[in-house]
Every structure is written in structure tokens, then in C-alpha cells.
Design an enzyme around this catalytic site. Structure first.
Site, short mmCIF file in Angstrom:
data_model
loop_
_atom_site.label_atom_id
_atom_site.label_comp_id
_atom_site.label_asym_id
_atom_site.label_seq_id
_atom_site.Cartn_x
_atom_site.Cartn_y
_atom_site.Cartn_z
N LYS A 1 48.12 114.08 16.69
CA LYS A 1 48.50 113.09 15.68
C LYS A 1 49.04 113.83 14.46
O LYS A 1 48.36 114.74 13.93
CB LYS A 1 47.24 112.31 15.31
CG LYS A 1 47.46 110.87 14.93
CD LYS A 1 46.08 110.22 14.85
CE LYS A 1 46.14 108.83 14.35
NZ LYS A 1 44.80 108.32 14.01
N VAL A 2 50.23 113.46 14.04
CA VAL A 2 50.83 114.09 12.85
C VAL A 2 51.24 112.99 11.88
O VAL A 2 51.59 111.89 12.29
CB VAL A 2 52.08 114.95 13.22
CG1 VAL A 2 51.72 116.09 14.15
CG2 VAL A 2 53.20 114.10 13.81
#
Ligand code: E4P
Length: 217
Positions: free
Chosen positions: A83-84
Site C-alpha cells: 500500500k502506497v
């Protein structure tokens, strides 16, 4: 619509997973902090329990550092989605990790333009936060509708992962719009079973069963 559960609490994930309600899991730094667990350990435990995608979020802000963290997280298990955040550095990291074959969930999305950029960068999931938009009197569900239209117009394969879900109504609204996935806290998924007429009807059936002395086993 797939159901992801938005928590890092192992017991709560297990309870829903045993019922077949969990297609994946999302975590974020706040949820990891709340669990009091080490991120690598708890994420591994979740990945061992759930076969679908498990999102684990980077905590760096610069692209090179995010990439290093993302590669380390991706090594935990095959079902990790890194997740960014939806920043320029996050989009760069998304592109590199996606090209390497890692699933990427681009998070903290609050506009259709952001969702368009994430799809161009090869995101597996885009996470529009509908509850946080509602909190500031904007329309979170309208954002899901806009992204659905845009992705369908151009055949983008990025999955719309409706996030920051606050109520059972959000779940059915997202399903009506055509979100691919909704991630919700365990209490919201459980609240989907509640209806006042179910409770009322059940009370009447139980009273009649008692009066008639109905016994089955
Ligand atoms: C999603 O991936 C996020 O972890 C989450 O849905 C955020 O929800 P919140 O706005 O209730 O913190």
C-alpha cells in the site's frame, strides 16, 4: 463485490474468515499501531490465514525509501499488496512495484484525478476514502461513481476498493455503484446482518414456539 476486512486484529479476521466473509485484508499504520504488534510479524500471520490480498502500507515518504520498504513487505508472502499513498512518490513506487509483478494498493485517494493517475501507474487497487470525504461534507459515494465511470470508459483494470467505510449502508451503496471491493471494519460487516424487523419477527416466532411447546432436538 469482494469484502476485505479493515483491521490488524487476528481474532476478528479469523472469526469472519471462518464464515467465508473475507476476500482480503487491509491494514494501515494506524491499525498496526492499534494492534500493538510488529508489522512484519502480524502481516505474516494474516497472510498465512487469508488467501486473498493483504494490504501492508509503507511508512517512508521518498520514492527510493518507499520502494525498499515495499520490496521488503512483498517478500512476506505472495498475497501481499503493497500500500502506497497517493503522492507523486507513491505513484512512482506503484509503477516500479507493479512492473516487478507486485500487487499495489494506492491509498488516501480523494479525487477522480488521483484515481486516474493510479490506474495509469498500474495500481492493482485504488482506495477512495468515502467516510473521510463524508466527514467534511463532501460526497464519498459520488467519488466511487465517478471513478467507476472513468475506469469503465477506458477499460482500466485497476480495482476500485472502497475504503473508510463507516456504515452498513455504505456497503450496499458501494455494491449498487459497482465498486469491485469494499474494505470495512469487522463491526460494520457484522452490522450488515441487523434488521429491526428480523429481531421483531424472531421474538414473535420464539414466543409462539414456547406457547406451543415446539421441540426439535
Ligand atoms: C483502508 O485501506 C483504510 O485502512 C481505512 O479504510 C481507513 O478508514 P478510516 O477513515 O475509518 O480510518
Amino acid at each position: 463485490m469482494k469484502f476485505f476486512v479493515d483491521t490488524a486484529e487476528i481474532d476478528q479476521i479469523k472469526e469472519l474468515n471462518d464464515l467465508g466473509m473475507v476476500d482480503g485484508v487491509t491494514t494501515n499504520p494506524s491499525l498496526i499501531a492499534k494492534s500493538g504488534r510488529d508489522i512484519l510479524e502480524v502481516t505474516k500471520e494474516i497472510c498465512d490465514m487469508v488467501s486473498g490480498p493483504v494490504s501492508a502500507e509503507v511508512v517512508a515518504l521518498e520514492a527510493d525509501d518507499m520502494l525498499a520498504e515495499g520490496r521488503k513487505l512483498a517478500k512476506i508472502a505472495d498475497n501481499i499488496a503493497v500500500k502506497v499513498p497517493l503522492t507523486w512518490a507513491g505513484l512512482k513506487t506503484c509503477k516500479t512495484l507493479s512492473d516487478e509483478g507486485t500487487m499495489v494498493n494506492v491509498t488516501l485517494c480523494f479525487s477522480a484525478n488521483q484515481a486516474l493517475l493510479a490506474a495509469k501507474a498500474g495500481a492493482t487497487f485504488i482506495s477512495p476514502f468515502i467516510g473521510r470525504l463524508d466527514d467534511i461534507n463532501l460526497d464519498g459515494l459520488e467519488l466511487i461513481e465517478d471513478i467507476r465511470t472513468i475506469y469503465d470508459n477506458y477499460g482500466f483494470e485497476t480495482n476500485i476498493l472502497a475504503a473508510s467505510i463507516r456504515s452498513a449502508n455504505h456497503m450496499s451503496d458501494c455494491a449498487k455503484i459497482g465498486a469491485d471491493v469494499a474494505t470495512a471494519p469487522p463491526n460494520v460487516i457484522k452490522a450488515m446482518a441487523n434488521h429491526v424487523l428480523t429481531d421483531k419477527g424472531l421474538a414473535a416466532f420464539m414466543a409462539d414456539a414456547r406457547k406451543a411447546g415446539i421441540k426439535i432436538v
